[in-house]
Design a protein around this motif. Structure first.
Motif, PDB file in Angstrom:
ATOM      1  N   ARG A 109      16.429   6.146 -10.557  1.00  0.00           N
ATOM      2  CA  ARG A 109      17.150   5.543 -11.689  1.00  0.00           C
ATOM      3  C   ARG A 109      17.734   4.214 -11.219  1.00  0.00           C
ATOM      4  NH1 ARG A 109      18.387   8.743 -15.992  1.00  0.00           N
ATOM      5  NH2 ARG A 109      20.282   7.601 -16.477  1.00  0.00           N
ATOM      6  N   ASP A 114      19.897   1.000 -12.962  1.00  0.00           N
ATOM      7  CA  ASP A 114      20.584   0.421 -14.115  1.00  0.00           C
ATOM      8  C   ASP A 114      20.496  -1.101 -14.028  1.00  0.00           C
ATOM      9  OD1 ASP A 114      22.125  -0.162 -16.274  1.00  0.00           O
ATOM     10  OD2 ASP A 114      23.833   1.084 -15.688  1.00  0.00           O
ATOM     11  N   LYS A 145      21.626  -3.444 -16.142  1.00  0.00           N
ATOM     12  CA  LYS A 145      22.844  -4.166 -16.508  1.00  0.00           C
ATOM     13  C   LYS A 145      23.896  -4.132 -15.410  1.00  0.00           C
ATOM     14  CE  LYS A 145      22.066  -3.257 -21.386  1.00  0.00           C
ATOM     15  NZ  LYS A 145      22.449  -2.455 -22.543  1.00  0.00           N
ATOM     16  N   ARG A 146      23.965  -3.042 -14.649  1.00  0.00           N
ATOM     17  CA  ARG A 146      24.966  -2.899 -13.594  1.00  0.00           C
ATOM     18  C   ARG A 146      24.525  -3.524 -12.277  1.00  0.00           C
ATOM     19  NH1 ARG A 146      25.862   2.827 -12.184  1.00  0.00           N
ATOM     20  NH2 ARG A 146      25.931   1.920 -10.138  1.00  0.00           N
ATOM     21  N   ASP A 178      19.238   1.973 -23.056  1.00  0.00           N
ATOM     22  CA  ASP A 178      20.471   1.586 -22.368  1.00  0.00           C
ATOM     23  C   ASP A 178      20.224   0.606 -21.225  1.00  0.00           C
ATOM     24  OD1 ASP A 178      21.740   3.371 -24.022  1.00  0.00           O
ATOM     25  OD2 ASP A 178      21.570   5.017 -22.583  1.00  0.00           O
ATOM     26  N   VAL A 204      18.140   1.330 -18.476  1.00  0.00           N
ATOM     27  CA  VAL A 204      17.991   2.062 -17.214  1.00  0.00           C
ATOM     28  C   VAL A 204      16.506   2.292 -16.965  1.00  0.00           C
ATOM     29  CG1 VAL A 204      18.539   4.194 -15.980  1.00  0.00           C
ATOM     30  CG2 VAL A 204      20.208   3.201 -17.538  1.00  0.00           C
TER      31      VAL A 204
END
Length: 137
Positions: A40, A42, A44-45, A67, A69
């Motif tokens: 996984r 992310d 955006k992070r 989202d 991910v």
């Protein structure tokens, strides 16, 4: 640490790896060993440059959720280490594919000679097929 390019790298904290049991036919090790890897990431992070993030989020890829991910499941190999390397390589390939800029297509007309050749070939094929008909005496 995963190196994407000379200037862009991903830290280990950005990528979440978990071992799961592989799907498919069993054997002696079925329901015992967790060799598949569930990755996984992310978008955006992450600490990726904003250009990378924008292009990744625009991709129409089934591995990217709404989202933002990225989910990759690697279970091709028998060992966990090989599946881990496979998942990381697939993530790297996905990120690099987002950065490839497609060349803009320019509409062109066929040349006069190519048009003439196509029509001549078409007439020749038609004549050949006309000879295959019934013979009248």
């Amino acid at each position: 640490m995963l190196e994407i390019s000379n200037t862009v790298t991903l830290s280990e904290w950005e990528i979440e790896l978990s071992a799961i049991r592989s799907q498919g036919n069993g054997g002696q090790r079925v329901n015992k060993v967790a060799t598949a890897i569930h990755l996984r990431f992310d978008i955006k992070r992450s600490a990726l440059p904003s250009v990378y993030k924008e292009r990744l989020l625009k991709l129409a890829d089934s591995r990217i959720t709404a989202d933002g991910v990225v989910i990759i499941k690697a279970q091709s190999y028998r060992t966990q280490d090989q599946n881990k390397q496979d998942a990381l390589e697939r993530l790297k390939a996905l990120i690099l594919s987002a950065m490839v800029v497609q060349k803009k297509r320019r509409a062109t007309k066929p040349t006069r000679s190519s048009h003439r050749k196509r029509m001549d070939n078409k007439a020749k094929k038609g004549a050949t097929k006309a000879l295959r008909g019934k013979v009248n005496y």
